[in-house]
Design an enzyme around this catalytic site. Structure first.
Site, PDB file in Angstrom:
ATOM      1  N   ARG A   7      -7.430  20.879 -12.665  1.00 29.23           N
ATOM      2  CA  ARG A   7      -7.570  21.721 -13.852  1.00 29.23           C
ATOM      3  C   ARG A   7      -6.198  22.162 -14.335  1.00 29.23           C
ATOM      4  NH1 ARG A   7     -12.911  25.329 -11.972  1.00 29.23           N
ATOM      5  NH2 ARG A   7     -14.130  23.470 -11.464  1.00 29.23           N
ATOM      6  N   ARG A  38      -5.446  30.276  -7.604  1.00 27.99           N
ATOM      7  CA  ARG A  38      -5.750  29.460  -8.788  1.00 27.99           C
ATOM      8  C   ARG A  38      -4.717  28.347  -8.872  1.00 27.99           C
ATOM      9  NH1 ARG A  38      -8.815  30.329 -13.221  1.00 27.99           N
ATOM     10  NH2 ARG A  38      -9.190  32.460 -12.595  1.00 27.99           N
ATOM     11  N   GLU A  82     -14.253  34.284  -6.068  1.00 29.20           N
ATOM     12  CA  GLU A  82     -15.351  33.365  -6.385  1.00 29.20           C
ATOM     13  C   GLU A  82     -15.133  32.035  -5.670  1.00 29.20           C
ATOM     14  OE1 GLU A  82     -15.703  32.446 -10.565  1.00 29.20           O
ATOM     15  OE2 GLU A  82     -16.800  30.617 -10.060  1.00 29.20           O
ATOM     16  N   SER A 116     -20.260  28.601  -7.754  1.00 29.13           N
ATOM     17  CA  SER A 116     -20.999  28.910  -8.954  1.00 29.13           C
ATOM     18  C   SER A 116     -22.241  28.056  -8.887  1.00 29.13           C
ATOM     19  CB  SER A 116     -20.148  28.505 -10.156  1.00 29.13           C
ATOM     20  OG  SER A 116     -20.248  29.441 -11.170  1.00 29.13           O
ATOM     21  N   ARG A 176      -9.941  29.035  -1.790  1.00 30.03           N
ATOM     22  CA  ARG A 176     -10.299  30.447  -1.612  1.00 30.03           C
ATOM     23  C   ARG A 176     -11.066  30.660  -0.314  1.00 30.03           C
ATOM     24  NH1 ARG A 176     -12.138  31.332  -7.884  1.00 30.03           N
ATOM     25  NH2 ARG A 176     -10.059  31.084  -8.788  1.00 30.03           N
TER      26      ARG A 176
END
Length: 426
Positions: free
Chosen positions: A261, A276, A348, A351, A390
């Site tokens: 990303r 991130r 997080e 999802s 994470r």
RNA sequence: GGAGAGGUGGCCGAGCGGCUGAAGGCAACUGCCUGCUAAGCAGUUGGGCGGGUUACCGUCCCCCGGGUUCGAAUCCCGGCCUCUCCGCCA
């Protein structure tokens, strides 16, 4: 994409979905384009009908040996054919306008999704309890450095800022976690998939990364290929364009991939360490479900992702996302967040989304009901199970000791040759 | 990277300018028959879009996109994919 009939029959519902998801509202434009498209089609169908009739008369006249009549009809047909072509040009344009608009409409949030921005998210439950320390817990950057597990500078050296580099027991733990997670999912009936890390434009459109997120992806213009931002893309598109057998539903897949990303525009947020990064590993779960069963499948998918964190004995919570915080394609999303004691915040790591028929409509994934009746779109769902960086952060920070070492979670030890602890290398 | 072959319905497979949405087979479904199963006989069974309250009507779809033609699954051009052979390579 959503069903055009919903827009025709209930434009207000779609308008409020756009508003609640902070997406531009193109409903009125679509209705205009839709009416235009239909009018042109009716006109075109009529013209083509006459053309077909004429042209078969031409054939009949030639066959009957009446050359004179045939040539006369042929001239007429030629004129008609020209007007058909002109109209088809207009029809194509209208169609293109229509579908370009339709593809911009987000999925409609389910009824039980709270309306609002992230502050309206609902924390459904917490599992476990936060680890207690009789010392000041270090963050993952310190631990990674002290134990030789993480070096952001070396990542930046070879690829640029935002690329991580794991080393030694950090890299080993990452590899062990992938193996452990895939085993857990396999035992629950998920078929392991090792898909390509690149996908084409059609696949990206099928799962709805395109058009909205195109700028967030790494792109190779020569082949028009994209580095995948999630394994959801290649795995969901495995069945693109297919007519599945109802008896084979539901279908469960689990796949490990790297994910890429660009994170353009996110500088300043979560920039430290592994929180991130531009490239990260993840195990992804994807389900193809019968439309009548997808809400049940959504709950069990959440439970499946939770199994990983329970096995690792980590403190986590489950959050129901509000309309403004959920993704473009989803109807309902649960996030799973891990507690990171060194950061002092929730991260997080998964999802868990139900897309209903939003993706299957785009990717054309259907089944024929055994009881007869109309062909239907399957429902697609996916969840991270789970994202690696994470997860490493939470493990290192949760399992750290006063001596500066990191204990290895019991469930992970078989995957690390029985090793119990990570200590500074001498 | 070079040379050849091919991509047709849920599946296999014929067709190679009009009567083909597409033979034949498999599969599925419905009747008949049969003590059950199997077999046999007869019939039915694609999708998208548009129109009509329904039975229904129209149009488009034979990998994708253009073109030729009154008319294309069938001819031409471009692309993608698969297979075989050669070269190169982790």
């Amino acid at each position: 994409m959503i069903d055009i009939n919903i827009i025709r029959e209930n434009p207000e519902l779609v308008k409020s979905a756009c508003a609640n998801k902070n997406e531009p509202d193109v409903v009125d434009e679509i209705l205009t384009a839709d009416a235009e498209r239909r009018a042109l089609q009716a006109e075109g169908d009529e013209l083509r009908h006459r053309q077909k009739e004429l042209s078969s008369q031409v054939g009949a006249a030639f066959a009957g040996g009446d050359r004179e009549l045939a040539e006369k009809l042929k001239a007429e047909a030629k004129a008609l054919s020209d007007s058909v072509k002109a109209l088809e040009e207009k029809q194509r344009e209208a169609e293109t306008r229509w579908s370009a608009l339709l593809i911009k409409v987000p999925n409609i949030p389910a009824d039980d999704v709270p309306v609002g921005d992230a502050s309206a998210n609902v924390i459904l439950r917490e599992w476990g309890s936060p680890p207690k320390f009789d010392f000041e817990p270090r963050d993952h950057i310190d631990l990674g450095d002290m134990l030789g597990m993480l070096d952001m500078e070396l990542g930046a050296k070879v690829a640029g800022s935002g690329f991580s580099l794991l080393a030694g027991d950090g890299a080993r733990m990452s590899r062990a976690l992938i193996a452990m997670m895939l085993d857990i999912h396999r035992e629950s009936g998920f078929l392991e998939i090792a898909p390509p890390f690149l996908a084409n434009r059609q696949a990206m459109t099928g799962t709805a990364q395109i058009p909205k997120l195109e700028g967030d992806m790494y792109h190779f213009p020569e082949e028009d290929l994209f580095l995948i931002p999630t394994a959801e893309v290649p795995i969901t598109n495995l069945h693109a364009g297919e007519m599945l057998r109802e008896e084979n539903l539901p279908i469960y897949y689990a796949g490990y991939t790297a994910n890429f990303r660009r994170e353009a525009g996110s500088y300043g947020a979560d920039t430290r360490g592994l929180l991130r990064v531009h490239q990260f590993d993840k195990v992804e779960l994807v389900k193809f479900s019968h439309p009548d069963k997808s809400w049940e499948e959504h709950e069990s998918l959440l439970a499946q992702a939770e199994k990983v964190l329970q096995a690792l004995e980590l403190h986590y919570r489950v959050v129901l996302l509000a309309t403004g915080d959920m993704s473009f394609a989803s109807a309902k999303v649960y996030d799973i967040e891990l507690w990171a004691p060194g950061e002092g915040r929730w991260l997080e790591v998964s999802s868990c989304s139900n897309f209903l028929d939003f993706q299957s409509r785009r990717a054309n994934i259907r089944f024929r009901p055994e009881s007869g009746g109309q062909v239907q779109f399957v429902h697609t769902l996916n969840a991270s199970g789970v994202a690696l960086p994470r997860l490493l952060v939470a493990i290192w920070e949760s399992y750290q000791t006063a001596r500066g070492t990191v204990q290895i979670p019991r469930a992970l030890r078989p995957y690390m040759h029985g090793q119990e602890e990570i200590s500074p290398r001498l």
